[in-house]
Design an enzyme around this catalytic site. Structure first.
Site, mmCIF file in Angstrom:
data_model
loop_
_atom_site.group_PDB
_atom_site.id
_atom_site.type_symbol
_atom_site.label_atom_id
_atom_site.label_comp_id
_atom_site.label_asym_id
_atom_site.label_seq_id
_atom_site.Cartn_x
_atom_site.Cartn_y
_atom_site.Cartn_z
ATOM 1 N N GLY A 1 0.831 -1.202 0.000
ATOM 2 C CA GLY A 1 0.000 0.000 0.000
ATOM 3 C C GLY A 1 0.866 1.253 0.000
ATOM 4 O O GLY A 1 0.502 2.279 -0.581
ATOM 5 N N THR A 2 1.999 1.153 0.638
ATOM 6 C CA THR A 2 2.935 2.278 0.699
ATOM 7 C C THR A 2 3.350 2.719 -0.706
ATOM 8 O O THR A 2 3.215 3.890 -1.076
ATOM 9 C CB THR A 2 4.188 1.866 1.509
ATOM 10 O OG1 THR A 2 3.796 1.599 2.852
ATOM 11 C CG2 THR A 2 5.256 2.943 1.480
ATOM 12 N N GLN B 1 -8.004 0.841 4.430
ATOM 13 C CA GLN B 1 -8.718 0.299 5.597
ATOM 14 C C GLN B 1 -10.151 -0.136 5.281
ATOM 15 O O GLN B 1 -10.828 -0.686 6.155
ATOM 16 C CB GLN B 1 -8.721 1.318 6.745
ATOM 17 C CG GLN B 1 -7.339 1.545 7.366
ATOM 18 C CD GLN B 1 -6.753 0.289 8.018
ATOM 19 O OE1 GLN B 1 -7.463 -0.644 8.382
ATOM 20 N NE2 GLN B 1 -5.441 0.265 8.170
ATOM 21 N N SER C 1 -4.276 -2.245 0.182
ATOM 22 C CA SER C 1 -3.196 -3.120 0.630
ATOM 23 C C SER C 1 -3.768 -4.475 1.043
ATOM 24 O O SER C 1 -4.651 -4.547 1.900
ATOM 25 C CB SER C 1 -2.505 -2.456 1.827
ATOM 26 O OG SER C 1 -1.725 -3.393 2.529
ATOM 27 N N ALA C 2 -3.237 -5.545 0.426
ATOM 28 C CA ALA C 2 -3.812 -6.878 0.654
ATOM 29 C C ALA C 2 -3.651 -7.359 2.090
ATOM 30 O O ALA C 2 -4.463 -8.139 2.587
ATOM 31 C CB ALA C 2 -3.177 -7.878 -0.309
ATOM 32 N N CYS D 1 1.370 4.479 12.053
ATOM 33 C CA CYS D 1 1.810 4.404 10.669
ATOM 34 C C CYS D 1 3.288 4.705 10.559
ATOM 35 O O CYS D 1 3.827 4.855 9.483
ATOM 36 C CB CYS D 1 1.018 5.377 9.814
ATOM 37 S SG CYS D 1 1.022 7.014 10.491
HETATM 38 C C1 LIG Z 1 -4.708 3.976 5.409
HETATM 39 C C2 LIG Z 1 -3.444 3.262 5.031
HETATM 40 N N1 LIG Z 1 -2.848 3.543 3.874
HETATM 41 C C3 LIG Z 1 -1.720 2.923 3.498
HETATM 42 C C4 LIG Z 1 -1.115 1.980 4.289
HETATM 43 C C5 LIG Z 1 0.166 1.337 3.846
HETATM 44 O O1 LIG Z 1 -0.063 0.020 3.420
HETATM 45 P P1 LIG Z 1 1.092 -1.079 3.538
HETATM 46 O O2 LIG Z 1 1.157 -1.473 4.961
HETATM 47 O O3 LIG Z 1 0.655 -2.182 2.625
HETATM 48 O O4 LIG Z 1 2.348 -0.464 3.034
HETATM 49 C C6 LIG Z 1 -1.690 1.669 5.518
HETATM 50 C C7 LIG Z 1 -1.045 0.700 6.439
HETATM 51 O O5 LIG Z 1 -1.239 0.730 7.621
HETATM 52 C C8 LIG Z 1 -2.897 2.308 5.889
HETATM 53 O O6 LIG Z 1 -3.495 2.029 7.066
#
Ligand SMILES: Cc1ncc(COP(=O)(O)O)c(C=O)c1O
Length: 384
Positions: free
Chosen positions: A73-74, A181, A198-199, A326
């Site tokens: 997701g990042t 989320q 994000s899976a 985060c």
């Molecule tokens: C709202 C939101 N966006 C993005 C992310 C990032 O996703 P990832 O953990 O897959 O990098 C998160 C992770 O906690 C999240 O809660």
């Protein structure tokens, strides 16, 4: 019989859904070849990848060719923000974000500013919600992109995405929705121009993110492009992980409404019981369940350090996140809580795994009270 499970950090990562586990094992056997190759093994891999893409597209209300897989997701957030800004540079260099976006969106905004761009940050109310009129009020002729999350990862607040999307649409500005989320938990809505997810938040494995860009929305990769993922994410995807992620999403689709109802009831119980059982506690986020994610509740305990609380809870068998959930460092104060004007110390986020029960929640409440008392005593705060 199942014992008490104390894993309360599902907003970061969920345990693997059984359907994902099964699909992963099968895909490791069947989906190891390069899907771009035209021989038999490659064609088989291509079928698996296409089918995974279709499943994700159906879930988020998009078309398969709008969906690209990323490693997290990042990365999806970085690419969504920087790619949309790059493509609309001629329109302007103004970006709008809310103050409670995930740190990965804010990191992309900082990069944009370092490169000479401008960001406007929209404030939130004490429950963590943006006012759609205030959001609309900062949109400008040179706004290249607006970004708003669907639900907040720390305090559960759902944002007025539909209203903000309408305001953006009127002005021809694309809206990026970070739906990490909500995808796989709440019914998807189609009010987005770019969407990320994000899976590992929906029962899929870590290592799969989603970047969706609506047809017609301009986007240019900030990375060197190649032929993978419609030019949006260079390099081959991990097909077995993608297949497993899609399997989890498909499996959740049927159970998500019932799960959300069950989790919302547990969250409601926590929200009601915490102030009754623990002195000087502030429960955060919206009071109305309609305005919240079903699986997350955060609270702050006065006169206690959040990290100490999380450490003691861990010793007692409960895994929670504290501080800025985060950020990699628990010691970083949460920008979300700061934006809400809430206590940034003694903060704990409970986010429920799919199999969390009333007994788990009750055990947690019972464990919490003596831990908070002990920590307050240690710091001398119990005499205050
Ligand atoms: C709202 C939101 N966006 C993005 C992310 C990032 O996703 P990832 O953990 O897959 O990098 C998160 C992770 O906690 C999240 O809660």
């Amino acid at each position: 019989m199942r014992g008490v499970s104390g894993y309360f950090d599902a907003a970061t990562a969920t345990p693997l859904h059984p359907a994902a586990r099964q699909a992963l094992a099968a895909a490791l056997e069947d989906g190891w070849a390069d899907p771009d190759r035209l021989y038999r093994e490659g064609r088989r891999a291509r079928l698996l990848l296409d089918s995974a893409r279709e499943a994700v597209a159906a879930e988020i209300g998009g078309r398969p060719d709008e969906v690209s897989f990323t490693p997290s997701g990042t990365v999806a957030n970085h690419l969504a923000v920087l790619g949309a800004l790059a493509a609309r540079r001629r329109v302007g260099r103004h970006l709008v974000v809310s103050a409670v976006e995930h740190s990965t969106v804010l990191a992309a905004a900082r990069r944009h500013e370092d490169d000479g761009g401008e960001t406007t940050t929209v404030r939130v109310n004490p429950r963590g919600r943006v006012d759609p009129a205030a959001y609309a009020g900062v949109l400008r002729a040179d706004t290249a992109l607006a970004s708003l999350q669907s639900g907040n990862h720390e305090v559960a607040t759902l944002q007025p995405v539909g209203e903000v999307w309408a305001a953006c649409r009127e002005r021809g500005i694309p809206l990026h929705v970070d739906a990490a989320q909500t995808v796989g938990r709440l019914p998807s809505y189609e009010d987005w121009d770019l969407l990320t997810a994000s899976a590992r938040k929906w029962g899929g494995p870590a290592g799969v993110g989603v970047l969706a860009v609506r047809t017609g929305v301009r986007w240019r990769s900030p990375l060197p492009e190649d032929e993978h993922e419609a030019g949006r994410m260079p390099g081959p995807v991990s097909l077995p992980l993608v297949v497993a992620a899609a399997a989890a999403l498909r499996a959740r689709a049927e159970t998500a409404p019932a799960l959300a109802r069950r989790q919302a009831a547990l969250v409601e119980r926590l929200r009601a019981e915490l102030p009754r059982r623990i002195a000087d506690v502030e429960v955060l986020g919206p009071d109305d369940p309609q305005d919240r994610l079903p699986h997350v509740v955060a609270f702050s305990c006065l006169y206690v350090a959040g990290e100490a609380l999380a450490t003691e809870l861990d010793k007692a068998g409960f895994s929670v996140s504290s501080g800025s959930s985060c950020s990699s460092s628990a010691l970083t104060p949460s920008h979300v809580l700061a934006a809400m004007g809430a206590l940034t110390h003694g903060n704990v986020r409970v986010s429920l795994a799919d199999d969390a029960t009333e007994a788990d929640v009750e055990q947690f409440l019972r464990a919490l009270d003596p831990i908070v008392r002990e920590l307050r005593q240690r710091s001398g705060a119990s005499d205050l």
